[in-house]
Motif scaffolding. Structure first.
Motif, short mmCIF file in Angstrom:
data_model
loop_
_atom_site.label_atom_id
_atom_site.label_comp_id
_atom_site.label_asym_id
_atom_site.label_seq_id
_atom_site.Cartn_x
_atom_site.Cartn_y
_atom_site.Cartn_z
N ALA A 92 0.84 -1.20 0.00
CA ALA A 92 0.00 0.00 0.00
C ALA A 92 0.87 1.25 0.00
O ALA A 92 0.58 2.24 -0.69
CB ALA A 92 -0.94 -0.02 1.21
N SER A 146 -6.59 6.24 1.67
CA SER A 146 -6.73 5.63 0.33
C SER A 146 -7.67 6.41 -0.57
O SER A 146 -7.47 6.44 -1.78
CB SER A 146 -7.18 4.18 0.45
N ASN A 163 -4.91 0.15 -2.73
CA ASN A 163 -5.62 1.17 -1.96
C ASN A 163 -7.08 1.27 -2.35
O ASN A 163 -7.92 1.59 -1.52
CB ASN A 163 -4.89 2.51 -2.06
#
Length: 178
Positions: A92, A146, A163
């Motif tokens: 991420a 995100s 994300n």
């Protein structure tokens, strides 16, 4: 002080490792006044010429650890001891680096590696704020993590599938208790 592993239980706040507040991107006199005020209150503070990079780096760490923690129910110890948990967070974070590079921000893959190493210094029993929000059935900061990264990814033509998935999962969790 700013704490990386603060926990609120009832009306009590438990804190572990402390960090300093970093400020920048303002007139020098203003920065010095803020720094002196914080120091007078016992809060560690540093003026940074590269504040944009530092903000992105902090955001990168939050995007990785907070969201993975919220989805998996992972403590910092889980990141430290379970490689798949850490790898998900690092993946991420890598999407943040890709977007940062496209946006002209001085962030690199080495920052992801360094962030992963810093997680090993955190209290194993500690929990990210987003996990604490999920456990307390509060809305989270997912839109500023995100959600914002996906938006910027689209703007710069950078894919952010990890994300996007974390965003959908956390929003679904929130829908369960809102």
């Amino acid at each position: 002080m700013v704490y990386v592993d603060a926990r609120k239980i009832g009306n009590e706040l438990f804190c572990g490792e402390t960090f300093l507040i970093q400020i920048g991107d303002a007139e020098e006199a203003v920065l010095e006044a803020i720094k002196e005020a914080l120091l007078s209150w016992g809060i560690s503070c540093q003026i940074c010429a590269d504040i944009t990079r530092r903000q992105w780096r902090k955001w990168m760490i939050n995007v990785g650890t907070n969201q993975v923690s919220a989805v998996l129910g992972a403590t910092y110890g889980d990141f430290q001891q379970k490689e798949p948990v850490m790898q998900m967070a690092l993946s991420a974070m890598s999407e943040v680096v890709a977007v940062a590079e496209a946006a002209g921000v001085d962030l690199h893959p080495a920052d992801v590696t360094a962030a992963g190493e810093s997680v090993h210094k955190w209290s194993p029993a500690g929990k990210c704020s987003m996990l604490q929000d999920v456990e307390a059935h509060r809305l989270t900061e997912v839109a500023s993590f995100s959600g914002k990264l996906v938006e910027l990814g689209k703007k710069y033509g950078v894919p952010t599938p990890i994300n996007e998935t974390l965003y959908a999962l956390i929003r679904a969790k929130e829908a369960m208790y809102s």
